[in-house]
Write a protein that holds these residues in place. Sequence first.
Motif, short mmCIF file in Angstrom:
data_model
loop_
_atom_site.label_atom_id
_atom_site.label_comp_id
_atom_site.label_asym_id
_atom_site.label_seq_id
_atom_site.Cartn_x
_atom_site.Cartn_y
_atom_site.Cartn_z
N HIS A 74 29.92 37.23 40.96
CA HIS A 74 30.78 38.23 40.50
C HIS A 74 31.91 38.52 41.02
CE1 HIS A 74 27.33 40.11 38.38
NE2 HIS A 74 26.63 39.77 39.18
N LEU A 75 32.20 38.32 42.49
CA LEU A 75 33.77 38.32 43.14
C LEU A 75 34.74 37.26 42.41
CD1 LEU A 75 32.73 39.24 46.63
CD2 LEU A 75 33.64 40.51 44.86
N LEU A 76 34.15 35.96 42.17
CA LEU A 76 34.94 35.11 41.39
C LEU A 76 35.30 35.48 39.93
CD1 LEU A 76 33.10 31.60 42.69
CD2 LEU A 76 35.39 32.58 43.42
N PHE A 77 34.46 36.14 39.41
CA PHE A 77 34.87 36.68 38.08
C PHE A 77 35.76 37.67 38.21
CE2 PHE A 77 32.95 35.88 33.90
CZ PHE A 77 33.52 36.74 33.12
N GLY A 90 40.28 43.27 42.20
CA GLY A 90 38.84 42.79 42.12
C GLY A 90 38.16 42.22 43.39
N VAL A 91 39.09 41.88 44.39
CA VAL A 91 38.74 41.51 45.50
C VAL A 91 39.54 42.22 46.82
CG1 VAL A 91 37.52 39.40 45.06
CG2 VAL A 91 40.03 39.17 45.62
N SER A 92 38.99 42.31 47.89
CA SER A 92 39.85 43.23 48.90
C SER A 92 39.54 42.47 50.15
CB SER A 92 39.49 44.81 49.18
OG SER A 92 38.17 44.76 49.36
N THR A 93 40.10 43.19 51.21
CA THR A 93 39.82 42.70 52.73
C THR A 93 38.21 42.70 53.02
OG1 THR A 93 40.56 44.67 53.44
CG2 THR A 93 42.13 42.70 53.47
N THR A 94 37.90 43.69 52.48
CA THR A 94 36.51 43.97 52.86
C THR A 94 35.53 42.92 52.43
OG1 THR A 94 36.61 46.38 52.59
CG2 THR A 94 34.47 45.60 52.33
N HIS A 95 35.79 42.21 51.13
CA HIS A 95 35.12 41.06 50.64
C HIS A 95 35.24 39.74 51.80
CE1 HIS A 95 35.70 43.69 46.76
NE2 HIS A 95 34.38 43.81 47.06
N ILE A 96 36.43 39.85 52.19
CA ILE A 96 36.79 38.63 53.01
C ILE A 96 36.02 38.77 54.12
CG2 ILE A 96 38.79 37.49 54.10
CD1 ILE A 96 40.65 38.59 51.93
N GLU A 97 35.97 39.89 54.80
CA GLU A 97 35.18 40.31 55.73
C GLU A 97 33.73 40.01 56.01
OE1 GLU A 97 36.43 44.20 56.66
OE2 GLU A 97 38.43 43.59 57.57
N ARG A 154 47.40 37.80 43.95
CA ARG A 154 47.29 38.68 45.28
C ARG A 154 47.20 37.80 46.39
NH1 ARG A 154 45.27 42.78 41.80
NH2 ARG A 154 46.39 44.58 41.86
N ASP A 155 47.71 38.08 47.61
CA ASP A 155 47.22 37.30 48.85
C ASP A 155 45.55 37.39 49.13
OD1 ASP A 155 49.88 36.64 49.28
OD2 ASP A 155 50.22 38.58 50.51
N THR A 156 45.32 38.63 48.78
CA THR A 156 43.75 38.71 49.18
C THR A 156 43.00 37.74 48.28
OG1 THR A 156 43.88 40.59 47.57
CG2 THR A 156 43.76 40.97 49.90
N ALA A 157 43.31 37.57 47.18
CA ALA A 157 42.42 36.40 46.55
C ALA A 157 42.56 34.93 46.82
CB ALA A 157 43.12 36.50 44.72
N ILE A 158 43.69 34.72 47.31
CA ILE A 158 43.87 33.44 47.86
C ILE A 158 43.05 33.39 49.17
CG2 ILE A 158 45.72 31.81 49.12
CD1 ILE A 158 47.89 32.90 47.11
N SER A 159 43.28 34.36 50.18
CA SER A 159 42.49 34.51 51.46
C SER A 159 41.08 34.29 51.28
CB SER A 159 42.71 35.62 52.08
OG SER A 159 44.25 35.68 52.51
#
Length: 197
Positions: A74-77, A90-97, A154-159
Amino acid sequence: MGNRLSKIYTRTGDDGSTGMADGSRLSKADNLFSVMGDIDELNSHIGLVRAQLQQNKDQSISEEFSQSLVIIQHLLFNIGGELAMPEYEGVSTTHIEWLEQKIDTMNSTLPPLKDFILPTGSVLVSQLHVARSVCRRAERQAVLLKEQRPSAIRDTAISFINRLSDWLFVAARFCTDPEQISEVLWDSKVLQHFSEN
């Protein structure tokens, strides 16, 4: 969405361009679509991982792991959505954490890795390694896109993509047999075997 997707072909892309959410059109050769394509391919490979899990019905693989795959898809979508609609996040630092926490949890169950491992093992493990390598390609294309057009991604997407490749590596180890017997370590002396024969 139902009406929008009811007509599959429109012929509008026959000239080599694709329509964006804001009504503009871009060449299909634009690197934005390389990133989108890599993300789509990665998502499809993760779908294959899920299919493998369902087929194997491996009780040693937790339901939590299977659910993580669903969330990742879902997050990749969502990242695809970000690329098509820059105003959408669609993605944030919360998802990375969240990914980092999942990596740490899986890694805590594994023996220390004392050398590089070959991308092989069961079909499931090999499929995770394929997904990891596609994820790395997606990251390279995403970084290139960021360098070309900083506002396009966004940087968050790359991270997130970067962290996902780490998750996939650890997941491949996690899905190897519990004793890691089938984990194949890189043999740095492989050339010596040829010279000895």
